[in-house]
Design a protein around this motif. Structure first.
Motif, short mmCIF file in Angstrom:
data_model
loop_
_atom_site.label_atom_id
_atom_site.label_comp_id
_atom_site.label_asym_id
_atom_site.label_seq_id
_atom_site.Cartn_x
_atom_site.Cartn_y
_atom_site.Cartn_z
N PHE A 108 81.00 55.77 54.79
CA PHE A 108 81.25 57.11 54.20
C PHE A 108 79.97 57.58 53.13
CE2 PHE A 108 85.66 56.70 54.18
CZ PHE A 108 86.24 57.11 55.16
N LEU A 109 78.65 58.29 53.56
CA LEU A 109 77.78 59.26 52.66
C LEU A 109 78.28 60.19 52.32
CD1 LEU A 109 75.02 57.58 54.98
CD2 LEU A 109 75.95 56.94 52.92
N VAL A 110 77.76 60.49 51.42
CA VAL A 110 78.38 62.15 50.38
C VAL A 110 77.19 62.22 50.05
CG1 VAL A 110 80.05 63.22 49.06
CG2 VAL A 110 80.30 61.50 49.98
N SER A 111 77.72 63.51 50.94
CA SER A 111 76.38 64.95 50.35
C SER A 111 76.92 66.49 49.66
CB SER A 111 74.70 65.18 51.38
OG SER A 111 74.35 65.72 50.90
N GLY A 112 77.05 66.28 48.33
CA GLY A 112 77.29 67.43 48.02
C GLY A 112 78.63 67.51 48.81
N ASN A 113 79.12 68.61 49.69
CA ASN A 113 80.71 68.65 50.01
C ASN A 113 80.84 68.07 51.43
OD1 ASN A 113 83.19 69.39 49.74
ND2 ASN A 113 82.66 71.18 50.72
N HIS A 114 80.20 67.40 52.14
CA HIS A 114 79.89 67.02 53.07
C HIS A 114 79.25 66.05 53.04
CE1 HIS A 114 77.83 65.18 57.00
NE2 HIS A 114 78.65 66.62 57.30
N ILE A 115 80.44 64.91 54.37
CA ILE A 115 80.73 63.46 54.12
C ILE A 115 80.00 62.94 55.85
CG2 ILE A 115 82.25 61.52 54.01
CD1 ILE A 115 83.93 63.47 52.46
N LYS A 116 79.62 61.96 55.84
CA LYS A 116 79.17 61.52 56.60
C LYS A 116 79.80 60.15 57.68
CE LYS A 116 75.36 62.25 58.74
NZ LYS A 116 73.34 61.67 59.11
N ILE A 117 80.21 60.14 58.50
CA ILE A 117 80.73 59.15 58.85
C ILE A 117 80.13 57.77 59.18
CG2 ILE A 117 83.22 57.74 59.66
CD1 ILE A 117 83.62 61.02 58.68
N LYS A 118 80.00 56.50 58.57
CA LYS A 118 79.41 55.49 59.61
C LYS A 118 79.42 54.33 60.01
CE LYS A 118 75.10 54.92 57.95
NZ LYS A 118 74.16 55.27 58.83
N GLN A 137 91.70 68.93 54.90
CA GLN A 137 92.23 70.43 54.95
C GLN A 137 93.21 70.38 52.77
OE1 GLN A 137 95.19 69.56 57.83
NE2 GLN A 137 95.12 72.55 58.73
N TRP A 138 93.28 69.51 52.83
CA TRP A 138 93.81 68.26 51.33
C TRP A 138 92.80 68.81 50.68
CZ3 TRP A 138 98.81 66.81 49.80
CH2 TRP A 138 99.93 66.85 50.66
N PHE A 139 91.68 68.23 50.87
CA PHE A 139 90.28 68.37 50.08
C PHE A 139 89.12 69.22 50.19
CE2 PHE A 139 92.00 64.66 49.81
CZ PHE A 139 92.43 64.07 48.72
N GLY A 140 88.92 69.68 51.56
CA GLY A 140 88.22 71.02 51.30
C GLY A 140 86.69 70.88 51.79
N PHE A 141 86.59 69.34 52.03
CA PHE A 141 85.64 69.48 52.45
C PHE A 141 85.03 68.99 54.24
CE2 PHE A 141 87.40 65.05 53.25
CZ PHE A 141 87.68 64.55 54.01
N GLU A 142 83.50 69.29 54.29
CA GLU A 142 83.26 69.01 55.69
C GLU A 142 82.10 67.72 56.20
OE1 GLU A 142 79.69 71.89 56.38
OE2 GLU A 142 81.28 73.81 56.29
N TYR A 143 83.40 67.23 57.93
CA TYR A 143 82.34 66.05 57.90
C TYR A 143 81.49 66.22 59.35
CZ TYR A 143 86.91 65.92 60.62
OH TYR A 143 87.55 65.80 61.23
N SER A 144 80.92 64.66 59.66
CA SER A 144 80.92 64.54 60.79
C SER A 144 80.29 62.86 61.14
CB SER A 144 79.09 64.96 60.71
OG SER A 144 78.48 64.72 59.59
N PHE A 145 79.93 62.76 62.00
CA PHE A 145 80.23 61.39 62.75
C PHE A 145 78.90 61.08 63.30
CE2 PHE A 145 84.38 62.48 63.18
CZ PHE A 145 85.02 61.41 62.52
N GLU A 146 77.89 59.57 62.40
CA GLU A 146 77.15 58.94 62.90
C GLU A 146 76.81 58.58 64.31
OE1 GLU A 146 73.61 56.87 60.31
OE2 GLU A 146 74.97 55.34 60.95
N ASP A 147 78.04 58.38 64.87
CA ASP A 147 78.24 57.75 66.56
C ASP A 147 79.58 58.96 66.61
OD1 ASP A 147 78.40 57.02 68.51
OD2 ASP A 147 78.11 54.67 68.24
#
Length: 374
Positions: free
Chosen positions: A360-370, A317-327
């Protein structure tokens, strides 16, 4: 004596800087004193704050902190001591003793995150008039001043019914609103507060969508009510936090001081949270550390036993990114974190990675949490 004053003043300012309780004027004074004393602020801050700190009783910590500060002053009276080493030694102890109860407190002056930069969304706070007209507020704008400049004085009104205004914090920052009765409200990103130009003689009422921290001016003749879509919170004079986002299935009310009543039935005491389930309309009360919410209202990211999914949702909500979880199991992993507000989320990611629990793995505006242990 003059040099002694400068040394102790430098130590005090350094401690305030690490504690995130320093004004812009004090920052300039700190830089000037440090330059003259030959102190490397960046090195000291980095060494002091990259620690996990677990604390005990608050009163004992404060008393210990006072003794520590006396020791600082006594040490600094001694000639030919290296000021930088003293500041490093004692500022760390003061942080432990005076400020941070439990969990992680992490701070770094600089973080090298080339290629992972995610910056704070541009802050936009909007004041909407009853007519539908709206204006974008600047950081220094006083909401009541704008309302008064654009409305007829109260004594000239043909009716005593107050008009309703809205303040919407879209993203990127908090916004403090001072209401007509001197009640203050800290609004968080994605939140909206509807309030009257002036309160009536027998009640005070506002409408909240999103999250707000309220410090209500006491008035025994006029109860103050915060309404959400499904919960009403009535108080006389107190401080509390309400979280009521549309997309969430619960409405949370945390009492910091005083007493509040929800929906005319459930009474909260300080350090209690009422969780209203929007599905079954039941209220559950839990014990919490209410100081977390006070700290958040003063400019810290504070998470006390919150899931990683909840933490990432707030950051988004502060930084405007999208995110997902590997697990998916990582979603429910709980953390206690205290982090200073920063303009770049990549800096916060680096601090969170220091727990060793996540990456964290960052690709553009998307963050994947590992998982950080894999």
């Amino acid at each position: 004596m003059k040099e002694y004053y400068k040394s102790t003043r430098l130590a005090r300012l350094l401690t305030k800087f690490v504690m995130q309780d320093i004004s812009e004027g004090e920052k300039k004074e700190l830089v000037s004193l440090a330059r003259k004393a030959g102190v490397n602020i960046q090195k000291i801050i980095q060494d002091v704050a990259e620690k996990e700190m677990t604390l005990g009783n608050d009163d004992a910590e404060i008393e210990t902190g006072k003794k520590v500060w006396l020791s600082i002053e006594n040490e600094l009276k001694r000639p030919k001591r290296h000021v930088g080493r003293l500041l490093l030694r004692y500022a760390a102890i003061i942080i432990v003793c005076l400020g941070l109860s439990g969990g992680f407190y992490l701070y770094m002056n600089q973080v090298d995150d080339t290629g992972r930069e995610i910056v704070l969304l541009e802050n936009e706070t909007v004041l909407e008039f009853p007519s539908g007209h709206s204006v974008v507020l600047t950081d220094k704008t006083n909401v009541l001043d704008i309302i008064r400049q654009n409305t007829v004085p109260l004594e000239k009104k043909s009716t005593s019914a107050p008009e309703l205004y809205k303040v919407r914090v879209l993203c990127g920052a908090t916004r403090t609103i001072i209401l007509e009765d001197s009640t203050t409200v800290v609004l968080y990103p994605g939140s909206e507060l509807q309030f009257p130009e002036f309160f009536s003689l027998d009640e005070r009422s506002v409408m909240l969508l999103g999250e707000g921290y309220f410090n209500v001016k006491r008035d025994s003749t006029r109860p103050f009510t915060v309404n959400t879509e499904q919960v009403s919170i009535e108080v006389l004079g107190t401080s509390f936090n309400v979280r009521a986002y549309k997309e969430e299935q619960t409405i949370e009310t945390v009492l910091v001081t005083g007493k509040v009543m929800l929906n005319g039935t459930t009474v909260l005491q300080p350090n209690q949270m009422a969780i209203f389930d929007c599905g079954n309309r039941q209220i559950k009360v839990e014990e919490v550390n209410a100081d977390v919410y006070r700290e958040r209202s003063r400019g810290m990211f504070v998470f006390d036993n919150r899931t990683l999914d909840e933490i990432m949702h707030e950051f988004s909500q502060w930084f405007g990114f999208e995110y997902s979880f590997e697990d998916s199991a990582l979603k429910n992993k709980k953390f206690r974190l205290r982090l200073p507000h920063m303009d770049r989320f990549d800096q916060l990611m680096s601090l969170m990675e220091k727990t060793g629990e996540i990456r964290f793995l960052v690709s553009g505006n998307h963050i994947k949490i590992k998982n950080g242990k894999e």
